[in-house]
Design a protein around this motif. Structure first.
Motif: not given
Length: 717
Positions: A595-603
């Motif tokens: 969703q939007d800027v909440y990309t997988p790399g943030k995890a």
């Protein structure tokens, strides 16, 4: 004061951890970098009652943005005491305070407290650029300067004491500011036209009138502070001269803004200090925005707290930019934004830029026969130290670049166009005699390492002849030389020769080849190679091969990384991970949706305050992490942001694993897991299995109609 006063110049490079260290690229070249009138001393090499932090290469931390990747944190009443390295009556301190705080540090000379203090503030720090993919809050440091009111001698002690806020001190620059220069005969003083040297009144109109009256001559800016509230234009055939950058100060966030000029503009020896606290790309918050015209020069300037020092468009033929200090810009230090012909940018010092420190971007028309020579760049905190985006017959020679962070290399030679009409690299691109220290980074969005020196066929194949000679690369956290097509479209990075290079300690490999193309290497020696000599894995698969030709004289990097399915890890021989190490951090992450800027790399970015969120109202969803190699995982730690604003919720998920990324088995059956801010919004999941690919399969979330994780951590025990 001009940086070019040869009688007072000291060439000391203080960019390596441990204090004052001179770095030389070898006997074939003179020492790289600018000749500077100040000597820098690292805080971690000083005496302190505070706490040393670092080293660290993680984006968005105080240690990673510090010179040498180390600094000293001071609590109230704690001090850091420097031994003065040279005769000095002035000091500049690079520091950081917590977001939202301001205060001052007490200053002591040989134990005697000065009446004056050094102000510190977070006002110009903690910049967010969410429209730049992969960026996080950055620009954590600022620079404050102080006239000591006395002359300290070599060996004297100057101490700084935190008073009412925590202060992290990075480095101190000591120099002799000297007396103010005298008014040139026949000049028109801005004060004669009504300028207020106290800084209280608005001096804009007085500057305009002085410029109009002095055509063909000199506008004199006497010692004092002058407030200029709107841009100057129509500046041509005139010299703007101050009494020295420590004495004549203009407070302005926009100084010159003009699309064209007849030229013959000479700007020298004063400071322009702005009030830019955030980056707004549509606003011309620059010292110079546009054109100074042909045969102009900028020298001896102190430029600070602006968006960009010089954003140069239009005609600037034969412009010389030399002996300047450019500090604390929220974007580039200087950008030759197309149509730069014969421009020389030399002997400048740049620290704490929020994008490329020095850039040439051939938009609309090519930059031609222009050069970046003998500049020192320290701590660009979002992009490259020096970047050349297109252009014809460009030279990058004798520069020193240190401590790039997050999204950049020390030097990038690139066909990334950003916008059209773009003019790709052409002719001969000369990259000679440069020294790169702790440059290159892990791109946090791509989970992709970037080399100290990058050749990037981003939007088109490289047809220019790229000649890289006499390079010294020291302590690159990842690779030394990278060849990549950054768009992932596999354009060829070719026509490159690397001749004469010394690589001293590199975290992974000497050559990181990820695009089709070709390069010849001669007389390249390497010691302390972390994993292997060469990573040769063009992307995408089937795009072609990268031909590496051994031209002779190479040593220390003959091995090749054998597994193109995994990145080399920093560390000698790619050792097995420490049992306490989070195997998932910084690894490649993909998902069924986001969703939007909440990309997988943030995890997997190591920051529990950022998070991945799947596509909404679309269960089931899954997050897959490539651990880089098959590991006997025994424990997962799943997190949501720790803020109380994240109400308790339950996510229903199963854990799956695979060794090949194709066939998955269920390691933990579907189960409900409660995340509660009262207990840190963290859950632990025991796991048994050897896997390379870790997948979390989520079928429900009571708090939001999507899967959410701020961190997924995997451990051996």
């Amino acid at each position: 004061m001009s940086l070019a006063r040869s009688a007072q110049l000291v060439s000391v490079v203080a960019l390596a951890a441990g204090g004052l260290v001179a770095l030389s690229p070898g006997p074939a070249h003179a020492a790289a970098g600018a000749t500077l009138p100040f000597t820098s001393v690292e805080a971690e090499a000083a005496v302190t009652s505070g706490t040393k932090i670092g080293p660290d290469y993680t984006q968005g931390t105080l240690a990673s943005e510090a010179s040498g990747r180390q600094a000293v944190r001071l609590g109230a009443g704690q001090r850091v005491e420097f031994t003065v390295p040279r005769t000095a009556d002035a000091v500049t301190v690079a520091y950081s305070v917590p977001d939202g705080q301001s205060g001052a540090m007490n200053v002591y000379v040989n134990g005697e407290k000065l009446a004056r203090t050094l102000p510190v503030t977070s006002k110009y720090s903690y910049v967010d650029t969410p429209w730049i993919t992969g960026s996080r809050t950055h620009h954590l440091y600022d620079n404050a300067r102080l006239l000591l009111g006395q002359t300290a001698q070599p060996g004297d002690k100057v101490a700084f004491e935190a008073v009412n806020t925590q202060v992290t001190v990075d480095v101190a620059d000591f120099e002799q500011a000297g007396a103010a220069a005298s008014r040139p005969a026949g000049s028109v003083s801005v004060t004669d036209k009504g300028a207020d040297p106290t800084g209280q009144g608005d001096s804009t109109q007085a500057f305009r009138e002085a410029i109009a009256a002095a055509r063909g001559g000199t506008v004199w800016i006497p010692p004092g502070e002058y407030r200029v509230t709107s841009s100057l234009s129509g500046v041509e055939n005139v010299t703007l001269q101050g009494a020295g950058a420590w004495h004549s100060v203009v407070r302005a966030s926009r100084f010159i803004d003009q699309s064209n000029s007849a030229g013959q503009v000479r700007i020298r020896d004063f400071a322009v200090i702005g009030e830019v606290t955030e980056r707004v790309d549509s606003s011309p918050d620059n010292f110079v925005n546009g054109s100074l015209g042909p045969n102009s020069s900028v020298s001896g300037m102190w430029l600070q707290h602006l968006k960009v020092g010089l954003w140069l468009t239009g005609t600037n033929d034969n412009l010389v930019v030399e002996n300047n200090r450019i500090l604390d810009t929220t974007a580039d230090g200087l950008n030759l934004n197309g149509n730069a012909r014969g421009v020389k940018v030399r002997n400048n010092f740049l620290r704490n830029q929020g994008d490329d420190a020095l850039a040439m971007w051939s938009l609309n028309a090519p930059d031609v026969n222009s050069s970046f020579e003998n500049n020192t760049v320290s701590q660009p905190n979002l992009a490259n130290g020096i970047a050349v985006y297109g252009g014809t017959d460009i030279t990058v020679r004798g520069n020193l670049v240190a401590d790039t962070n997050a999204l950049g290399s020390g030097i990038a030679i690139s066909n990334q166009k950003f916008l059209d009409p773009f003019h790709p690299l052409a002719g001969t691109i000369t990259v000679d005699g440069n020294t790169l220290v702790r440059t290159g980074a892990m791109n946090p969005n791509w989970n992709h390492p970037m080399g100290a020196l990058r050749v990037d066929s981003y939007d088109s194949a490289i047809e220019a002849q790229v000649r890289i000679t006499g390079t010294t690369i020291t302590d690159s956290p990842y690779s030394a030389f990278e060849f990549v097509s950054g768009s992932g479209r596999g354009f060829a990075a070719k026509n490159t020769t690397v001749d004469g290079a010394t690589v001293n300690r590199t975290g992974t490999v000497v050559v990181q080849a990820e695009a089709p193309g070709a390069a010849t290497f001669r007389n390249v020696t390497a010691t302390g190679v972390g994993a292997a000599g060469v990573y040769n894995c063009p992307f995408p698969a089937g795009s072609g091969t990268f031909t590496l030709t051994d031209g002779g004289g190479n040593s220390g990097w003959s091995s090749t990384w054998s597994d193109c399915s995994t990145w080399p890890r920093p560390g000698q021989g790619d050792p097995g991970p420490d049992p306490t190490r989070n195997l998932a951090r910084g690894r490649a992450a993909t998902a069924t949706g986001s969703q939007d800027v909440y990309t997988p790399g943030k995890a997997v970015d190591g920051d529990a305050h950022t998070y991945w969120e799947s596509a909404n109202n679309a269960f089931p969803q899954s997050l897959t992490i490539d651990l880089g190699g098959t590991e006997p995982v025994r424990r997962l730690v799943l997190k949501l942001p720790p803020q109380a604003a994240w109400g308790a919720r339950t996510q229903t998920l199963s854990v799956q694993g695979s060794t090949d990324g194709s066939a998955y088995s269920t390691l933990v059956a579907s189960k409900e897991y409660r995340f509660d801010p009262a207990t840190g919004n963290t859950v632990t999941v025991p796991v048994t299995g050897s896997l390379r690919y870790l997948r979390l399969h989520v079928t429900g979330n009571t708090g939001w109609p999507a899967a959410q994780f701020s961190e997924v951590e995997a451990y051996l025990s």
